[in-house]
Design a protein around this motif. Structure first.
Motif, PDB file in Angstrom:
ATOM      1  N   HIS A 114     -44.071 -15.967 -58.222  1.00 40.17           N
ATOM      2  CA  HIS A 114     -42.654 -15.649 -58.413  1.00 40.17           C
ATOM      3  C   HIS A 114     -42.196 -14.536 -57.478  1.00 40.17           C
ATOM      4  O   HIS A 114     -41.031 -14.496 -57.083  1.00 40.17           O
ATOM      5  CB  HIS A 114     -42.395 -15.219 -59.863  1.00 40.17           C
ATOM      6  CG  HIS A 114     -42.457 -16.357 -60.827  1.00 40.17           C
ATOM      7  ND1 HIS A 114     -43.568 -16.636 -61.583  1.00 40.17           N
ATOM      8  CD2 HIS A 114     -41.556 -17.321 -61.131  1.00 40.17           C
ATOM      9  CE1 HIS A 114     -43.343 -17.713 -62.319  1.00 40.17           C
ATOM     10  NE2 HIS A 114     -42.137 -18.154 -62.059  1.00 40.17           N
ATOM     11  N   PHE A 153     -43.709 -13.281 -54.333  1.00 42.07           N
ATOM     12  CA  PHE A 153     -43.808 -13.368 -52.861  1.00 42.07           C
ATOM     13  C   PHE A 153     -42.602 -14.072 -52.223  1.00 42.07           C
ATOM     14  O   PHE A 153     -42.072 -13.581 -51.219  1.00 42.07           O
ATOM     15  CB  PHE A 153     -45.125 -14.022 -52.429  1.00 42.07           C
ATOM     16  CG  PHE A 153     -46.346 -13.174 -52.694  1.00 42.07           C
ATOM     17  CD1 PHE A 153     -46.351 -11.815 -52.430  1.00 42.07           C
ATOM     18  CD2 PHE A 153     -47.513 -13.740 -53.201  1.00 42.07           C
ATOM     19  CE1 PHE A 153     -47.475 -11.026 -52.672  1.00 42.07           C
ATOM     20  CE2 PHE A 153     -48.641 -12.968 -53.446  1.00 42.07           C
ATOM     21  CZ  PHE A 153     -48.619 -11.610 -53.182  1.00 42.07           C
ATOM     22  N   PHE A 173     -59.845  -9.878 -55.135  1.00 41.46           N
ATOM     23  CA  PHE A 173     -58.534 -10.189 -54.552  1.00 41.46           C
ATOM     24  C   PHE A 173     -58.629  -9.890 -53.069  1.00 41.46           C
ATOM     25  O   PHE A 173     -59.358  -8.992 -52.661  1.00 41.46           O
ATOM     26  CB  PHE A 173     -57.453  -9.311 -55.199  1.00 41.46           C
ATOM     27  CG  PHE A 173     -56.042  -9.743 -54.877  1.00 41.46           C
ATOM     28  CD1 PHE A 173     -55.416 -10.731 -55.632  1.00 41.46           C
ATOM     29  CD2 PHE A 173     -55.333  -9.164 -53.831  1.00 41.46           C
ATOM     30  CE1 PHE A 173     -54.112 -11.135 -55.343  1.00 41.46           C
ATOM     31  CE2 PHE A 173     -54.036  -9.560 -53.540  1.00 41.46           C
ATOM     32  CZ  PHE A 173     -53.424 -10.547 -54.298  1.00 41.46           C
ATOM     33  N   MET A 216     -54.427 -13.145 -46.683  1.00 38.88           N
ATOM     34  CA  MET A 216     -54.619 -14.580 -46.951  1.00 38.88           C
ATOM     35  C   MET A 216     -54.252 -15.432 -45.744  1.00 38.88           C
ATOM     36  O   MET A 216     -54.795 -16.519 -45.555  1.00 38.88           O
ATOM     37  CB  MET A 216     -53.772 -15.001 -48.159  1.00 38.88           C
ATOM     38  CG  MET A 216     -54.270 -14.462 -49.478  1.00 38.88           C
ATOM     39  SD  MET A 216     -55.935 -15.011 -49.882  1.00 38.88           S
ATOM     40  CE  MET A 216     -55.667 -16.666 -50.463  1.00 38.88           C
ATOM     41  N   GLY A 230     -50.796 -23.754 -57.918  1.00 39.73           N
ATOM     42  CA  GLY A 230     -49.545 -23.016 -58.023  1.00 39.73           C
ATOM     43  C   GLY A 230     -48.738 -23.227 -56.743  1.00 39.73           C
ATOM     44  O   GLY A 230     -49.303 -23.470 -55.667  1.00 39.73           O
ATOM     45  N   ALA A 231     -47.413 -23.142 -56.880  1.00 43.32           N
ATOM     46  CA  ALA A 231     -46.554 -23.445 -55.734  1.00 43.32           C
ATOM     47  C   ALA A 231     -46.815 -22.514 -54.556  1.00 43.32           C
ATOM     48  O   ALA A 231     -46.768 -22.940 -53.395  1.00 43.32           O
ATOM     49  CB  ALA A 231     -45.095 -23.360 -56.168  1.00 43.32           C
ATOM     50  N   ASN A 244     -47.288 -30.391 -58.878  1.00 37.21           N
ATOM     51  CA  ASN A 244     -47.386 -29.794 -57.532  1.00 37.21           C
ATOM     52  C   ASN A 244     -48.506 -30.472 -56.735  1.00 37.21           C
ATOM     53  O   ASN A 244     -48.327 -30.862 -55.578  1.00 37.21           O
ATOM     54  CB  ASN A 244     -47.719 -28.295 -57.622  1.00 37.21           C
ATOM     55  CG  ASN A 244     -46.583 -27.465 -58.184  1.00 37.21           C
ATOM     56  OD1 ASN A 244     -45.445 -27.911 -58.237  1.00 37.21           O
ATOM     57  ND2 ASN A 244     -46.891 -26.241 -58.597  1.00 37.21           N
TER      58      ASN A 244
HETATM   59  C1  LIG Z   1     -50.862 -19.837 -63.977  1.00 25.83           C
HETATM   60  C2  LIG Z   1     -49.483 -20.188 -63.563  1.00 25.83           C
HETATM   61  O1  LIG Z   1     -48.712 -20.717 -64.352  1.00 25.83           O
HETATM   62  N1  LIG Z   1     -49.172 -19.874 -62.296  1.00 25.83           N
HETATM   63  C3  LIG Z   1     -47.839 -20.105 -61.776  1.00 25.83           C
HETATM   64  C4  LIG Z   1     -47.332 -18.866 -61.027  1.00 25.83           C
HETATM   65  O2  LIG Z   1     -48.033 -18.551 -59.881  1.00 25.83           O
HETATM   66  P1  LIG Z   1     -49.388 -17.800 -59.475  1.00 25.83           P
HETATM   67  O3  LIG Z   1     -49.060 -16.491 -58.907  1.00 25.83           O
HETATM   68  O4  LIG Z   1     -50.364 -17.891 -60.589  1.00 25.83           O
HETATM   69  O5  LIG Z   1     -49.901 -18.791 -58.336  1.00 25.83           O
HETATM   70  P2  LIG Z   1     -49.335 -19.177 -56.920  1.00 25.83           P
HETATM   71  O6  LIG Z   1     -50.238 -20.217 -56.428  1.00 25.83           O
HETATM   72  O7  LIG Z   1     -47.884 -19.552 -56.940  1.00 25.83           O
HETATM   73  O8  LIG Z   1     -49.457 -17.839 -56.054  1.00 25.83           O
HETATM   74  C5  LIG Z   1     -50.662 -17.175 -55.893  1.00 25.83           C
HETATM   75  C6  LIG Z   1     -50.475 -16.191 -54.782  1.00 25.83           C
HETATM   76  O9  LIG Z   1     -51.485 -15.197 -54.860  1.00 25.83           O
HETATM   77  C7  LIG Z   1     -52.006 -15.010 -53.556  1.00 25.83           C
HETATM   78  N2  LIG Z   1     -53.372 -14.477 -53.604  1.00 25.83           N
HETATM   79  C8  LIG Z   1     -54.293 -15.046 -54.433  1.00 25.83           C
HETATM   80  C9  LIG Z   1     -55.576 -14.535 -54.460  1.00 25.83           C
HETATM   81  C10 LIG Z   1     -55.911 -13.439 -53.612  1.00 25.83           C
HETATM   82  O10 LIG Z   1     -57.025 -12.919 -53.583  1.00 25.83           O
HETATM   83  N3  LIG Z   1     -54.952 -12.945 -52.781  1.00 25.83           N
HETATM   84  C11 LIG Z   1     -53.685 -13.420 -52.763  1.00 25.83           C
HETATM   85  O11 LIG Z   1     -52.841 -12.913 -52.013  1.00 25.83           O
HETATM   86  C12 LIG Z   1     -51.954 -16.379 -52.930  1.00 25.83           C
HETATM   87  O12 LIG Z   1     -52.105 -16.271 -51.540  1.00 25.83           O
HETATM   88  C13 LIG Z   1     -50.587 -16.850 -53.418  1.00 25.83           C
HETATM   89  O13 LIG Z   1     -49.553 -16.347 -52.610  1.00 25.83           O
HETATM   90  O14 LIG Z   1     -46.010 -19.139 -60.538  1.00 25.83           O
HETATM   91  C14 LIG Z   1     -45.932 -20.221 -59.609  1.00 25.83           C
HETATM   92  C15 LIG Z   1     -44.481 -20.327 -59.168  1.00 25.83           C
HETATM   93  O15 LIG Z   1     -43.643 -20.639 -60.240  1.00 25.83           O
HETATM   94  C16 LIG Z   1     -46.437 -21.505 -60.283  1.00 25.83           C
HETATM   95  O16 LIG Z   1     -46.428 -22.576 -59.357  1.00 25.83           O
HETATM   96  C17 LIG Z   1     -47.842 -21.286 -60.801  1.00 25.83           C
HETATM   97  O17 LIG Z   1     -48.289 -22.466 -61.436  1.00 25.83           O
END
Ligand SMILES: CC(=O)N[C@H]1[C@@H](OP(=O)(O)OP(=O)(O)OC[C@H]2O[C@@H](n3ccc(=O)[nH]c3=O)[C@H](O)[C@@H]2O)O[C@H](CO)[C@@H](O)[C@@H]1O
Length: 356
Positions: free
Chosen positions: A18, A20, A241, A245, A260-261, A290
């Motif tokens: 949400h 980024f 973490f 990325m 996740g999106a 998705n």
């Molecule tokens: C559990 C859940 O319901 N998750 C929802 C949540 O996103 P959630 O934040 O869980 O997941 P997303 O895939 O959208 O985003 C993950 C983000 O974390 C970043 N990252 C991850 C690991 C790391 O070590 N470093 C890092 O930077 C990834 O690069 C990415 O940008 O909102 C999104 C947008 O509505 C939804 O699509 C997901 O389904």
């Protein structure tokens, strides 16, 4: 005489997914005066850049059923609407942008009740309940995936893709600060912004066979993994973490990820082939919708967690590692879905709504 900057309130809260895209949009509006709306103790307190003052309200998502807990949440919602109206009026804001989730409810109600325009961005292929409910009230509904439009028949839909962090689009991405030989295949495992314990378990059980082929693994476990630190190998790098990325996904031969999106958008921008394991408990199973977009485009293989075993995952990865042509094709198909200028498109849409 210089014009005063337009004041925008961004309501984005909770997860990387949400936050980024909203941060990426804010960076495209340097001439705007932006403040943030979030809740206390969520990721926004860490991720939102300091130049955007953070206003917090105590809103929460509704539970199943309707009991005392729901009444308390309803009371908080009403209090939050009153508070957001106060913030909007006192700050003389001219519009609201939101990426959905439960922060969006009070933000949209407060803004629309004051006659202020709202631009909503929904990044998922199956829009959330809040999006479906409030979508028709908004001046524009920006979508991450075309597939979402059919669930929002009354909203003013425009497909813009989902904005990625600026690190993904920088001409020069900072190099990886991890020691991985140039020619070694690299498997990157991540489970959204919070990690995925179930995926982590499969990966540790399957990893030895992948490492035996000479592959390296970067495993981003999240900070709540009870098994963190148990598995050790010189080619296995485990971190809770990782920030860079963009460099990591570009370097990856294959990713194993939730769907996740945000993660999917980044995989597309980097052209990274993936095995996707949708989070089975995500609201209305939206991660499966998705993942479907990517599977149908030939960009990924999707495994339902309930039908997955460590052996199956092990075999899938080994087969893909032995088939570089297939990996290249999947990566190209992923790139074809990407909308790298999504933040620009979203910023233009917002300017159109707020400045016309
Ligand atoms: C559990 C859940 O319901 N998750 C929802 C949540 O996103 P959630 O934040 O869980 O997941 P997303 O895939 O959208 O985003 C993950 C983000 O974390 C970043 N990252 C991850 C690991 C790391 O070590 N470093 C890092 O930077 C990834 O690069 C990415 O940008 O909102 C999104 C947008 O509505 C939804 O699509 C997901 O389904």
């Amino acid at each position: 005489m210089t014009n005063a900057p337009i004041k925008l309130l961004i309501a984005a809260s909770g997860t990387g997914g949400h936050l980024f895209p909203a941060i990426a949009l804010a960076e495209k509006l340097p001439d705007y005066e932006i403040e943030w709306l979030g809740v206390p103790n969520r990721l926004e307190t860490q991720l939102v850049p300091k130049q955007y003052p953070l206003n917090t309200i105590p809103v929460e998502g509704f539970q199943q059923g309707f009991g005392l807990a729901s009444l308390k949440i309803l009371a908080k919602l009403i209090g939050s609407i009153i508070e957001v109206r106060r913030i909007l009026k006192q700050g003389k804001f001219q519009g609201v942008f939101t990426t959905g989730g439960y922060i969006a409810g009070p933000a949209v109600i407060a803004a629309r009740s004051l006659g202020l325009p709202v631009v909503f961005h929904e990044s998922n292929a199956l829009p959330g309940k809040v999006t479906r409910f409030f979508g028709p009230w908004c001046n524009a509904m920006a979508l991450g995936f075309d597939a979402a439009a059919k669930y929002l028949p009354k909203a003013k839909n425009v497909c813009v893709g989902t904005p990625v962090r600026s690190q993904f689009l920088a001409a020069e991405i900072p190099p990886l600060d991890l020691t991985i030989p140039d020619n070694a295949p690299l498997i990157v495992v991540f489970g959204g912004s919070q990690g995925a314990v179930a995926v982590n378990k499969f990966v540790r059980q399957a990893a030895s066979a992948w490492l035996d082929t000479g592959a390296y693994i970067v495993h981003l476990t999240g900070d709540r993994d009870p098994d963190a630190g148990i598995f050790k190998h010189p080619q296995y790098i485990e971190l809770p973490f990782y920030d860079n990325m963009a460099a990591l996904l570009r370097r990856a031969t294959l990713a194993i990820s939730r769907s996740g999106a945000g993660s999917l958008t980044e995989l597309a921008v980097c052209g990274t082939p993936a095995i996707l394991i949708p989070y089975p408990f995500a609201a209305e199973d939206h991660q499966s919708y998705n993942a479907d977009v990517f599977t149908k485009a030939g960009a990924a293989i999707t495994d339902k967690q309930s039908e997955l075993t460590a052996e199956k995952l092990q075999t899938q990865v080994l087969q893909l590692l032995q088939n570089p042509a297939e990996l290249t094709k999947m990566g190209e198909n992923a790139k074809a879905i990407a909308v790298p200028d999504s933040a620009d498109k979203l910023a233009s849409l917002l300017r159109e709504v707020l400045e016309s």
